[in-house]
Design an enzyme around this catalytic site. Structure first.
Site, mmCIF file in Angstrom:
data_model
loop_
_atom_site.group_PDB
_atom_site.id
_atom_site.type_symbol
_atom_site.label_atom_id
_atom_site.label_comp_id
_atom_site.label_asym_id
_atom_site.label_seq_id
_atom_site.Cartn_x
_atom_site.Cartn_y
_atom_site.Cartn_z
ATOM 1 N N SER A 1 -23.809 5.101 47.439
ATOM 2 C CA SER A 1 -22.528 5.686 47.838
ATOM 3 C C SER A 1 -22.505 7.157 47.465
ATOM 4 O O SER A 1 -23.221 7.610 46.558
ATOM 5 C CB SER A 1 -21.372 4.958 47.149
ATOM 6 N N PHE A 2 -21.672 7.915 48.149
ATOM 7 C CA PHE A 2 -21.663 9.356 47.918
ATOM 8 C C PHE A 2 -21.264 9.695 46.486
ATOM 9 O O PHE A 2 -21.849 10.590 45.860
ATOM 10 C CB PHE A 2 -20.716 10.041 48.908
ATOM 11 N N HIS B 1 -37.407 18.042 57.078
ATOM 12 C CA HIS B 1 -36.418 18.446 58.078
ATOM 13 C C HIS B 1 -37.080 18.868 59.388
ATOM 14 O O HIS B 1 -36.392 19.328 60.303
ATOM 15 C CB HIS B 1 -35.572 19.607 57.547
ATOM 16 N N TYR C 1 -25.673 9.539 60.909
ATOM 17 C CA TYR C 1 -25.021 9.705 59.607
ATOM 18 C C TYR C 1 -23.611 9.126 59.634
ATOM 19 O O TYR C 1 -23.168 8.481 58.678
ATOM 20 C CB TYR C 1 -24.980 11.195 59.271
ATOM 21 N N ARG D 1 -22.611 17.723 48.167
ATOM 22 C CA ARG D 1 -21.354 18.465 48.156
ATOM 23 C C ARG D 1 -20.168 17.555 48.453
ATOM 24 O O ARG D 1 -19.445 17.137 47.564
ATOM 25 C CB ARG D 1 -21.434 19.628 49.161
ATOM 26 N N SER E 1 -22.807 22.048 56.494
ATOM 27 C CA SER E 1 -23.644 21.619 55.374
ATOM 28 C C SER E 1 -24.791 22.600 55.153
ATOM 29 O O SER E 1 -25.127 22.953 54.008
ATOM 30 C CB SER E 1 -24.187 20.216 55.646
ATOM 31 N N LYS F 1 -39.801 13.056 52.702
ATOM 32 C CA LYS F 1 -38.648 13.570 53.436
ATOM 33 C C LYS F 1 -38.990 14.938 54.001
ATOM 34 O O LYS F 1 -39.580 15.769 53.317
ATOM 35 C CB LYS F 1 -37.434 13.696 52.523
ATOM 36 N N ARG G 1 -26.986 13.797 62.743
ATOM 37 C CA ARG G 1 -25.606 14.047 62.327
ATOM 38 C C ARG G 1 -24.946 14.993 63.319
ATOM 39 O O ARG G 1 -25.620 15.806 63.962
ATOM 40 C CB ARG G 1 -25.597 14.662 60.919
ATOM 41 N N PHE H 1 -25.934 20.485 45.919
ATOM 42 C CA PHE H 1 -26.845 19.801 46.831
ATOM 43 C C PHE H 1 -26.154 18.584 47.436
ATOM 44 O O PHE H 1 -26.269 18.307 48.626
ATOM 45 C CB PHE H 1 -28.113 19.387 46.075
#
Length: 278
Positions: free
Chosen positions: A209-210, A90, A174, A233, A119, A88, A111, A231
């Site tokens: 799932s969140f 960014h 997203y 949130r 975020s 991963k 997103r 992390f």
């Protein structure tokens, strides 16, 4: 190891107005501070730009949470990791190896930049609390002026969007994952040439799932008990609305209209019928 590639962005000095905004945003800020060209990351000195690139990877194949991940430079972890690796980052595509899409499968998640800014603000509060003096308003001002690492955000996403038809790149929003995670998982499975039953995808959707991620200590491994500084949130789509005042909302619309002008890229959460007349 392969030799370092030439850094793809020109270093540019910031303006006096940018300097004022950074002083409001960051504690201990002092010059020199440079912007890496029109489409690059910002950093205090050029050498840090290279270090930022070197450390900005996580090996998800053995991920034990953010607190553990930062204990060792991640590029060293990746060198030692066996193949296949799940990585991963960014960083935009232009700061990754130029042959990346010829050698690896890439899933790019974009997103709404307004939600990204919020975020990012809370992530900064969690990981760089000693450096951050800004409130959300000051942070947004720096974000929209491309004065923070990994900005400019629209150009970042557009680099990947332009390659969305490449067989080794899967581009996903997203907001679409929040709307229908089951369907988006199915698309990723197809992209990775994996065949799963609907029941298996349902179980995976529940696991991803969140609420499940928030409870997963290997993912949401944070040291603070503050629910706003985690992390994992809130994971909302459109949560920026509870942070932006009217002035910021108008700034954000102008920002998106300007940055998206002439691009094929558009965000599901920024339909034209919601645009306020500026």
């Amino acid at each position: 190891m392969a030799p370092w590639l030439e850094f793809p962005y020109e270093m540019k000095n910031i303006t006096g107005e940018d300097d004022k905004i950074l002083r409001k945003c960051l504690l201990g800020y002092k010059k020199p501070f440079v912007r890496c060209g029109e489409k690059g990351i910002s950093t205090h000195i050029p050498e840090i730009a290279v270090e930022l690139i070197k450390i900005n990877f996580f090996n998800l194949g053995n991920f034990q949470g953010l607190n553990e991940a930062v204990k060792e430079k991640s590029w060293k972890t990746l060198e030692k990791a066996p193949s296949p690796r799940f990585i991963k980052t960014h960083l935009p595509l232009s700061l990754l190896p130029p042959n990346l899409l010829s050698t690896a499968k890439v899933v790019y998640v974009a997103r709404d930049p307004r939600d990204v800014a919020v975020s990012y603000y809370y992530l900064y509060k969690m990981t760089n609390k000693s450096l951050l003096r800004a409130n959300v308003t000051h942070f947004w001002e720096a974000f929209r002026r491309d004065l923070l690492p990994w900005t400019p955000i629209v150009e970042h996403a557009n680099e990947a969007y332009e390659k969305r038809h490449h067989p080794n790149l899967h581009f996903v929003f997203y907001e679409n994952m929040k709307k229908d995670l089951h369907t988006e998982i199915g698309k990723v499975c197809k992209f990775l040439n994996k065949d799963y039953t609907d029941a298996q995808i349902d179980r995976l959707a529940e696991h991803l799932s969140f609420d499940s991620l928030r409870k997963n200590k290997n993912v949401n491994n944070t040291t603070t008990k503050d629910s706003e500084i985690q992390f994992i949130r809130k994971g909302e789509a459109g949560g920026w609305r509870s942070h932006f005042d009217e002035k910021m909302q108008l700034q954000a619309e102008e920002f998106l209209l300007t940055r998206l002008a002439g691009l094929e890229l558009s965000y599901p959460s920024f339909p034209t019928h919601e645009i306020t007349k500026l």
